[in-house]
Design an enzyme around this catalytic site. Sequence first.
Site, PDB file in Angstrom:
ATOM      1  N   ARG A  68       4.459   4.712  -7.526  1.00 57.74           N
ATOM      2  CA  ARG A  68       5.787   4.386  -7.023  1.00 57.74           C
ATOM      3  C   ARG A  68       6.745   5.510  -7.392  1.00 57.74           C
ATOM      4  NH1 ARG A  68       8.408   1.731  -3.066  1.00 57.74           N
ATOM      5  NH2 ARG A  68       9.813   0.070  -3.744  1.00 57.74           N
ATOM      6  N   THR A 119       5.486   0.966   6.832  1.00 61.55           N
ATOM      7  CA  THR A 119       4.611   1.224   5.696  1.00 61.55           C
ATOM      8  C   THR A 119       3.222   1.267   6.294  1.00 61.55           C
ATOM      9  OG1 THR A 119       6.096   0.134   4.129  1.00 61.55           O
ATOM     10  CG2 THR A 119       3.781   0.166   3.525  1.00 61.55           C
ATOM     11  N   VAL A 126       7.337   5.394   2.903  1.00 65.39           N
ATOM     12  CA  VAL A 126       8.577   6.124   2.635  1.00 65.39           C
ATOM     13  C   VAL A 126       9.776   5.178   2.775  1.00 65.39           C
ATOM     14  CG1 VAL A 126       7.776   8.453   3.185  1.00 65.39           C
ATOM     15  CG2 VAL A 126       8.622   6.956   5.028  1.00 65.39           C
ATOM     16  N   ASN A 127       9.493   3.887   2.882  1.00 64.47           N
ATOM     17  CA  ASN A 127      10.455   2.789   2.989  1.00 64.47           C
ATOM     18  C   ASN A 127      10.852   2.550   4.441  1.00 64.47           C
ATOM     19  OD1 ASN A 127      11.819   0.607   1.850  1.00 64.47           O
ATOM     20  ND2 ASN A 127      13.718   1.752   1.647  1.00 64.47           N
ATOM     21  N   GLU A 166      13.592   5.211  -0.941  1.00 60.07           N
ATOM     22  CA  GLU A 166      13.234   4.070  -1.767  1.00 60.07           C
ATOM     23  C   GLU A 166      14.316   3.659  -2.764  1.00 60.07           C
ATOM     24  OE1 GLU A 166      10.834   2.226  -1.248  1.00 60.07           O
ATOM     25  OE2 GLU A 166       9.217   3.374  -0.317  1.00 60.07           O
ATOM     26  N   SER A 175       8.883  -3.257  -5.725  1.00 60.69           N
ATOM     27  CA  SER A 175       8.250  -3.136  -4.413  1.00 60.69           C
ATOM     28  C   SER A 175       7.647  -4.469  -3.998  1.00 60.69           C
ATOM     29  CB  SER A 175       7.140  -2.076  -4.457  1.00 60.69           C
ATOM     30  OG  SER A 175       6.389  -2.064  -3.262  1.00 60.69           O
ATOM     31  N   GLY A 193       7.928  -4.797   4.549  1.00 63.31           N
ATOM     32  CA  GLY A 193       9.058  -4.964   3.641  1.00 63.31           C
ATOM     33  C   GLY A 193       8.866  -6.180   2.756  1.00 63.31           C
TER      34      GLY A 193
END
Length: 582
Positions: free
Chosen positions: A115, A388, A407-408, A427, A459, A480
Amino acid sequence: MRIAMRKVMLAGFLVSTTLSLAITGCATSGQAADVAAANASPTLTPPGTAIASAHSLATQAGFDIISQGGNAFDAAIAVSAVLSVVEPISSGIGGGGFFLLHDARSGRDVFIDARETAPESATPAEYLDKNGDLDRDRATNGPWSAGIPGLPAALVHLADDYGTLPLATSLAPAIRIARDGFPIYGRLEKGYATRGKVMERYRGTREVFLADGDPPKVGEILRQPDLARTLELLAEHGHDGFYRGEVAGKLLAAVKEEGGRWTAEDLAGYEVRERAPIEFDYRGWRVVTAPPPSSGGVALAEMLQILQPWNLAKLDDAERTHLIVEAMRRAYRDRTIYLGDPDFVEMPIALLTDPDYAAGLRATIHPDKATPSDLLSGQPVPMEDDETTHFSIIDTDGNIVSATQTVNLLYGSGMIAPGTGVLLNNEMDDFALKPGTPNAFGVMGFAANAVEPGKRMLSSMTPTYIASPDQLAVLGAPGGSRIITEVLIGILGYDAGMTAQQVAAEPRIHHQWLPDVISAEPGALDAATVKALNQMGHTVNAGEGTWGNLQTVAWDKRTDELSGGTDPRNPVGEADVVLDTP
């Protein structure tokens, strides 16, 4: 026999990849005799090798590495790196991820935490505007939205500690594809149309995506020579090839050029963490899943153990949905209050994953009335877009990789550092940048997930496998904050006897404590069920679009057969699953 599935048509959709994993299973304490018998028998191994990812080039890269004598961990490096090249909308070496590994030789499960971390300059005040409100632009766009990337360090760690081939060998496919290019597909074009105005703020991004003078179009070839060079330096120098030297210098200069503040120490000090996975039992399954800084494993343990006494299959749709939603509500409340980076926050993990704690939560559920979320305390008691990607690998020795990387949001921060090809993540928005203010996914956060230098943001990525004495299933998804409930619904599907494909296609519902609304896909809840839920006091939004992209595979050890399920919701056009069996 080699079985390849590409661009498979299912239910009118162009479906994406099926994830493929296998591992010998374990049982619950109630099945001690079965466990003893299984332990006395020869160790089972899968009937071949399976690799699945969200892009055919990544899947093929993994098999290329296997053919050169690599194992599942070497192949994971290749798949991850190629996805970083061909899926910039979803992941990349400017982001991070989680890798759930099973090492067949030792029998050990390990969770690799790659992370991103907050830079030294990241403090709550930096993300507030002049009125003291969250500066949403700074939180999601450009250099301030980016954490220190973790994925490059994970690739080095996998090669050094688990692989059998040199890192340069495993990275070679990604380097070639970055240099020579690949055809742009629909999701990249569509995503750019959504994020283009932000992305075009940054010189490095314009140099890549507007190299021919106009935005990317389907069928055009996207070449990324700077990214190829960055990967070559990573292959040659390992950790120092990214976090020190030429690449680090360009990253620091780019962040400074756009008004951000990273330091050489931020980059050089990044390290992956090896953590013990979360493990618990559910109705004869052993569940192995992600620990913090993922919130997924703890939330799954709460939800499944709350639901364990009920035979959900025998309930009507309204009763079943009510109970599942109430379990979701309680788990997401605890996610919000307690969970964060285990290197910074003391969390009551043993308590939160204890069956007795779940029993206490279960006792607060009214059988036919919704619990308003504002009646669940927002204070602790004493003591993550769809963009994602997930891939999965099993080799003939039984080594397993289940990995989720991101990469969000769409194209992360939108910013590519000039001269590197590295698209930075966004992030930092996954922190509680202003406690009590929802992030881009509508998820609330408080002190446990407050931003601090060097800290890892919470996360929802939840790479998971479930095992019984005679069956194994592996699940993973983007989505998400909805990743966790996607995996929950998948596990419940397997427990109800569904096939892998039925699990992948199962309609989804979601509740995350706040906002106090049941989200439902089209067709997930019929009109009578919605009416019954409303009468119980629930608010239902049954008009949402579909979400997620769950990929799963099952191994029936009784018949020694692998089967897969691929999500029909989110066609990519390049997804691939390949099974190689004798």
